[in-house]
Design an enzyme around this catalytic site. Structure first.
Site, PDB file in Angstrom:
ATOM      1  N   LYS A   1       0.842  -1.197   0.000  1.00  0.00           N
ATOM      2  CA  LYS A   1       0.000   0.000   0.000  1.00  0.00           C
ATOM      3  C   LYS A   1       0.880   1.251   0.000  1.00  0.00           C
ATOM      4  O   LYS A   1       1.992   1.255   0.541  1.00  0.00           O
ATOM      5  CB  LYS A   1      -0.896  -0.048   1.240  1.00  0.00           C
ATOM      6  CG  LYS A   1      -1.986   1.008   1.303  1.00  0.00           C
ATOM      7  CD  LYS A   1      -2.891   0.734   2.482  1.00  0.00           C
ATOM      8  CE  LYS A   1      -3.959   1.810   2.658  1.00  0.00           C
ATOM      9  NZ  LYS A   1      -4.905   1.461   3.735  1.00  0.00           N
TER      10      LYS A   1
ATOM     11  N   SER B   1      -9.443   1.834   2.654  1.00  0.00           N
ATOM     12  CA  SER B   1      -8.449   2.575   1.904  1.00  0.00           C
ATOM     13  C   SER B   1      -7.424   1.715   1.172  1.00  0.00           C
ATOM     14  O   SER B   1      -6.648   2.222   0.377  1.00  0.00           O
ATOM     15  CB  SER B   1      -7.739   3.552   2.839  1.00  0.00           C
ATOM     16  OG  SER B   1      -7.047   2.877   3.866  1.00  0.00           O
TER      17      SER B   1
ATOM     18  N   SER C   1     -10.173  -0.549   6.617  1.00  0.00           N
ATOM     19  CA  SER C   1      -9.438  -0.322   5.367  1.00  0.00           C
ATOM     20  C   SER C   1      -8.771  -1.543   4.757  1.00  0.00           C
ATOM     21  O   SER C   1      -8.315  -1.490   3.622  1.00  0.00           O
ATOM     22  CB  SER C   1      -8.385   0.771   5.565  1.00  0.00           C
ATOM     23  OG  SER C   1      -9.010   2.012   5.734  1.00  0.00           O
TER      24      SER C   1
END
Length: 538
Positions: free
Chosen positions: A135, A210, A234
């Site tokens: 990420k 996210s 997330s």
């Protein structure tokens, strides 16, 4: 040049630079790209003829199998890395899931690992030669971690996140970073710098957030295993939107040290990171490898808890959260829950109902903790380039600084809620787990993800949680909208109003299994038992 023009120019230049990072040989010829009208692009790699059978075999394999093939020298890490770089490049062109690509560097790393294995006959570590996607917020020295803000473009990290160093030590190959929402605080992956990530299973719906760049990349086959983060859902929300597995661990198991944060210093609810993959076996393999690396020796906030073997009872006691009394799940999620419960009962497990009496309070606390600084953290990152607030971030724009005294009172409320939640759990004598929706939806049209209550509660109490795909997909014939629905809240009304059974037809439906704090090993083992019950056709 005014700052207002500045942010748009910076974003356009960054997107152009990212496009240039895709080597010419990994750019899909225009005539081979799927048409815009093709919503499910997960079938495209096989149909396109752009990948060799060997590339398809490699990128279609689990992380665990790839590691075995590299260890036995059937495959080289270089060959595996090149295949995943190519497929990740395709994923980017079809779904806009990356924020950075460093394929040449990855191929060089893979060659070094192959040389080491050839010379010494030994693996560097348990993740030897495996490409792992990361990420955007995982700092890598010399690379940007913009977390969606234009003000952080061309501000490369000066050091690696601690987890990045651990992964390297274990033999993993890093090759790309994935897109996130602004500040990583939206349940869809969209920002003013890179734009919006699409769900490869249906490009009209979100891949979640996210960690939605990560989930899109994995669902497309551009990564066998990736690492995302979770502060309100997330990891679990994007995993559910794309039908993959993830573990949301309790704080203290996997290091978050030296990562970029959109709300730096916000520790009322802790952010954690965890693996995302297509199989539970891969999630467990990664989790053990990270804990076995003893992160507590390099991160003072990690707990010195070695990986534990779990002995489970044959008959689990599971409480079911059918509805949190704030937002009723949409029909396919309720059906998945009902059918899973029936199979668990048939397999001999004890099923009871969970009373969601504390859930609305927990969700209210979570929302207040995120904006306790009056939105100053977000404002400070938007202001330098004149970047506007995205519509999804309006609560940060409107927030009022609560001040230290109010924040301390908020901490007290949170601690009391954690005590009450534990007390409720212990009142269900011998309870092993809670089974719940991960989200009220399979996925939603872009811009419609409004409710994180089913995940966020477990961030407030810091419980170990696995989101897993059931074998159920949305069926437009079976999962018609509820007639005469009386909404429980505005969230509930929005969820039911945006539910489009025709649009989400065929999408996977996920649930989550929740264990108590720091019970990562137990929740993974229990999820395996739930999956066995789901698969059992006796």
């Amino acid at each position: 040049m005014t700052s207002e023009e500045n942010w748009e120019k910076i974003a356009a230049a960054k997107r152009a630079a990212l496009a240039e990072q895709i080597p010419p040989e990994y750019r899909v010829p225009k005539d081979q790209l799927p048409p815009e009208s093709q919503l499910d692009v997960t079938t495209w790699p096989k149909e396109s003829g752009w990948f060799s059978p060997r590339e398809l075999e490699i990128t279609g394999s689990t992380a665990s199998r790839i590691l075995k093939q590299i260890a036995s020298k059937e495959w080289s890490s270089e060959e595996v890395t090149r295949a995943f770089c190519k497929r990740a490049a395709a994923a980017q062109q079809l779904t806009n899931c990356l924020s950075d690509a460093f394929f040449e560097e990855a191929i060089q790393s893979a060659k070094h690992l192959d040389d080491h294995l050839q010379r010494s006959g030994k693996l560097v570590g348990p993740l030897h030669g495996l490409p792992i996607s990361l990420k955007d917020n995982f700092n890598i020295k010399g690379r940007d971690s913009t977390v969606g803000f234009t003000s952080l473009v061309n501000k490369p990290a000066e050091y690696n996140a601690t987890l990045v160093d651990i992964l390297e030590r274990l033999g993993a190959v890093r090759y790309c970073k994935t897109n996130v929402p602004t500040a990583m605080m939206i349940a869809e992956s969209v920002n003013n710098t890179f734009g919006r990530t699409l769900n490869p299973l249906n490009r009209k719906v979100t891949s979640g957030g996210s960690s939605g760049g990560e989930s899109a990349l994995i669902a497309f086959g551009g990564s066998a295993l990736g690492v995302g983060t979770d502060i309100g859902g997330s990891l679990r929300i994007p995993a559910a939107c794309t039908g993959i597995f993830t573990l949301r661990p309790s704080f203290g198991r996997f290091t978050t040290q030296r990562c970029r944060s959109g709300l730096a210093g916000q520790e009322a609810v802790q952010s954690v990171n965890g693996p995302m993959a297509k199989t539970l076996e891969d999630i467990t393999m990664y989790s053990k490898a990270i804990v076995d690396a003893q992160p507590w020796l390099v991160d003072p906030k990690m707990l010195p808890i070695p990986w534990r073997q779990v002995e489970l009872k044959k008959r689990l006691k599971i409480a079911v959260l059918w509805n949190d009394n704030v937002c009723m799940p949409t029909p396919p999620v309720t059906r998945a829950l009902t059918e899973t419960v029936e199979k668990l009962k048939k397999a001999g497990h004890e099923i009871i109902d969970w009373d969601p009496k504390l859930h609305a309070t927990a969700l209210g606390l979570l929302g207040r903790m995120f904006v306790a600084d009056g939105g100053k953290s977000v404002e400070a990152l938007l202001a330098p380039t004149g970047e506007p607030y995205r519509p999804e971030m309006v609560q940060y724009k409107d927030a009022k600084d609560s001040g230290v005294f109010e924040l301390w009172k908020l901490h007290t409320e949170r601690s009391e809620l954690q005590r009450q939640y534990l007390e409720q759990w212990m009142s269900y004598d011998g309870l092993d787990a809670v089974l719940a929706p991960t989200t009220p939806y399979a996925s939603v049209p872009h811009g419609d993800f409004k409710y994180v209550g089913y995940t966020g509660v477990y961030n407030v109490v810091d419980y170990a949680t696995v989101s897993f795909p059931t074998e159920i997909t949305v069926d437009k014939a079976k999962d018609k909208p509820v007639a005469d629905h009386k909404p429980q809240s505005d969230f509930c009304k929005a969820a039911q109003d945006s539910y489009d059974h025709e649009l989400v037809h065929g999408l996977p439906v996920s649930l989550q299994l929740i264990a108590q704090r720091l019970e990562e090993e137990k929740v993974l083992a229990m999820t395996d038992i739930v999956l066995q019950a789901i698969k059992s056709t006796d």
